[in-house]
Design an enzyme around this catalytic site. Structure first.
Site, PDB file in Angstrom:
ATOM      1  CG  HIS A  82      -1.720   1.249   1.356  1.00 26.91           C
ATOM      2  ND1 HIS A  82      -2.925   1.368   0.687  1.00 26.91           N
ATOM      3  CD2 HIS A  82      -1.508   2.427   1.986  1.00 26.91           C
ATOM      4  CE1 HIS A  82      -3.424   2.574   0.918  1.00 26.91           C
ATOM      5  NE2 HIS A  82      -2.595   3.240   1.705  1.00 26.91           N
ATOM      6  CG  ASP A 161     -11.906   3.857   5.627  1.00 29.82           C
ATOM      7  OD1 ASP A 161     -11.384   4.577   6.502  1.00 29.82           O
ATOM      8  OD2 ASP A 161     -11.627   3.958   4.417  1.00 29.82           O
ATOM      9  NE  ARG A 168     -10.028  10.538   9.218  1.00 35.47           N
ATOM     10  CZ  ARG A 168      -9.130   9.758   8.620  1.00 35.47           C
ATOM     11  NH1 ARG A 168      -9.480   8.586   8.130  1.00 35.47           N
ATOM     12  NH2 ARG A 168      -7.888  10.149   8.501  1.00 35.47           N
ATOM     13  CB  SER A 183      -8.423   5.049   7.613  1.00 35.95           C
ATOM     14  OG  SER A 183      -8.705   5.119   6.242  1.00 35.95           O
ATOM     15  CE  LYS A 187      -8.872   2.294   3.434  1.00 35.54           C
ATOM     16  NZ  LYS A 187      -9.019   3.674   3.025  1.00 35.54           N
TER      17      LYS A 187
HETATM   18  N1  URA Z   1      -5.673   6.961   3.068  1.00 32.38           N
HETATM   19  C1  URA Z   1      -6.645   6.243   3.671  1.00 32.38           C
HETATM   20  O1  URA Z   1      -7.072   5.199   3.175  1.00 32.38           O
HETATM   21  N2  URA Z   1      -7.142   6.713   4.833  1.00 32.38           N
HETATM   22  C2  URA Z   1      -6.728   7.842   5.416  1.00 32.38           C
HETATM   23  O2  URA Z   1      -7.208   8.185   6.469  1.00 32.38           O
HETATM   24  C3  URA Z   1      -5.724   8.578   4.773  1.00 32.38           C
HETATM   25  C4  URA Z   1      -5.196   8.110   3.597  1.00 32.38           C
END
Ligand code: URA
Length: 433
Positions: A82, A161, A168, A183, A187
């Site tokens: 990621h 999320d 957010r 967050s 995932k």
């Molecule tokens: N990328 C994400 O998936 N979540 C965040 O909070 C910030 C960047």
């Protein structure tokens, strides 16, 4: 339990229990907790933080809020990576076929993006016919058969999320390490891979502006991954200039193809090799980084990495002719050469500013509904530290409308020059395990 008491507790800088965090996330998903209450709690977390236990519990509760993929029917170690995102970041496109051609299983879900260019999925969709909306069964079957699939994130992955991020975004509560870490990791954990490599970027074009903040975010995410049983590592990488030479969807696909074939910009190639080494060791395909590097070099030089990329594109119904001949990828109406007005060593190439220039050409979305123009973008001919003569080409701009003076002024403002030679910085600043 009452949400108001939980907000009060965090406002008073107290630790939340696992049960309180679970109660909050359950209420976010079933709608019993109102957006204004969640917004208040998010702000209290931004201001007063969360410890490692609370952050891990939050990631876990979010992960369980929707589908959790079971990849156990795929033989071997499944690896995921990621990136926290940056300008010109096309790493997944090149790195995935590189490591998959060495025998690592890559089952990767990626996103679209708001920002300078599209996300990985948008970039892939600049290949004619390429399908990213693939069912979970077909996704798993593809990885079983060819060892590699890059698809869009399923609608049922981590619904908590989606709700939290939307709030957010409009309540100035994005920039909090526990919230970002939970967050991202929720995932990654729900995507089901055994190993995770996090590319945490720092600098002007990144979420984290300093190495020390990037390190803190990386360490928090690694703790979550390890607490929940995943082999998790991170690299801290430089995003003070665009990654590689290109910014823009089809241009980045072209650069990824070049890199998989052993050409391309040094910084991008080095990032792919450095990340690839770690993934191969995590997946136990290589014992050492040296062995991993030689496997990766062989995969590139023998053409196996390129064949793996074509195999994936064919499997996902994309036009393989465009991979064999990138001139067939979407093309802009005009390609204009932009020349340097000064002479000297390039001291800074502002990543964020150039990203915004690319977005203004149509390469990225400002709003979710915006359409992306796959063809447009920037192809830089100089990188930080290079010597540039007045009148030399800095960049080729691919565009569909005439370039306006304001755009050109913004573009030129992204470059600064020095009289003395500039030290080139390594792309990978640090490896954290
Ligand atoms: N990328 C994400 O998936 N979540 C965040 O909070 C910030 C960047």
């Amino acid at each position: 339990m009452r949400i108001v008491d939980i907000i009060e507790k965090k406002k008073d800088k107290k630790e939340l229990s696992d049960e309180e965090i679970q109660f909050w996330i359950d209420g976010v998903v079933d709608g019993s907790i109102k957006d204004y209450q969640t917004s208040a709690l998010l702000m209290a977390i931004v201001l007063n933080g969360m410890n490692d236990r609370e952050t891990t519990k939050l990631a876990h509760a979010m992960m369980k809020s929707g589908d959790v993929l079971d990849l156990s029917s795929i033989e071997g170690i499944k690896a995921d990576k990621h990136s926290t995102g940056g300008v010109g970041d096309k790493t997944t496109l090149a790195l995935s076929p590189m490591v998959a051609s060495c025998g690592v299983k890559i089952a990767k879900m990626s996103g679209r993006a708001l920002g300078h260019t599209g996300g990985t999925i948008d970039k892939l969709e600049s290949i004619q016919g390429f399908r990213t909306d693939i069912s979970q069964e077909d996704f798993i079957k593809q990885v079983r058969e060819i060892g590699l699939a890059l698809v869009g994130q399923s609608g049922h992955l981590v619904p908590a999320d989606k709700k939290l991020y939307a709030l957010r975004d409009v309540t100035a509560t994005v920039d909090s390490i526990p919230l970002i870490a939970s967050s991202i990791m929720s995932k990654k954990l729900a995507s089901g891979s055994d190993t995770i490599l996090l590319d945490v970027k720092y600098g002007e074009g990144a979420f984290m502006s300093t190495v020390s903040d990037a390190r803190k975010l990386a360490e928090t995410m690694i703790k979550i991954g390890k607490a929940l049983g995943r082999n998790t590592m991170a690299i801290i990488t430089d995003m003070n200039q665009p990654l590689g030479n290109t910014i823009g969807n089809a241009l980045e696909v072209r650069e990824a193809i070049e890199t998989v074939r052993g050409h391309g910009a040094e910084d991008f190639k080095e990032l792919c090799m450095g990340a690839g080494e770690i993934i191969l060791v995590q997946a136990k395909v290589a014992k050492t980084k040296e062995e991993a590097r030689s496997l990766l070099e062989d995969a590139i030089n023998s053409g196996r990495a390129f064949e793996k990329l074509k195999e994936m594109v064919a499997y996902q119904k994309g036009n393989v002719n465009q991979i064999e001949n990138p001139d067939l990828l979407p093309k802009a109406k005009y390609v204009s050469e932009i020349k340097s007005k000064e002479e000297g060593y390039l001291a800074d190439i502002h990543a964020l500013g150039l990203g915004l220039c690319a977005m203004k050409l149509g390469a990225g979305r400002k709003k979710k509904e915006d359409e992306i123009n796959y063809a447009v973008g920037l192809d830089l001919k100089k990188k930080r530290g290079d010597f540039v003569k007045k009148g030399e080409t800095l960049c080729l701009v691919h565009h569909d409308y005439p370039l306006e003076d304001d755009w050109l002024n913004d573009f030129y403002a992204c470059f600064s020059y020095a009289d003395k030679k500039i030290e080139k910085r390594p792309i990978i600043e640090e490896i954290i395990s």
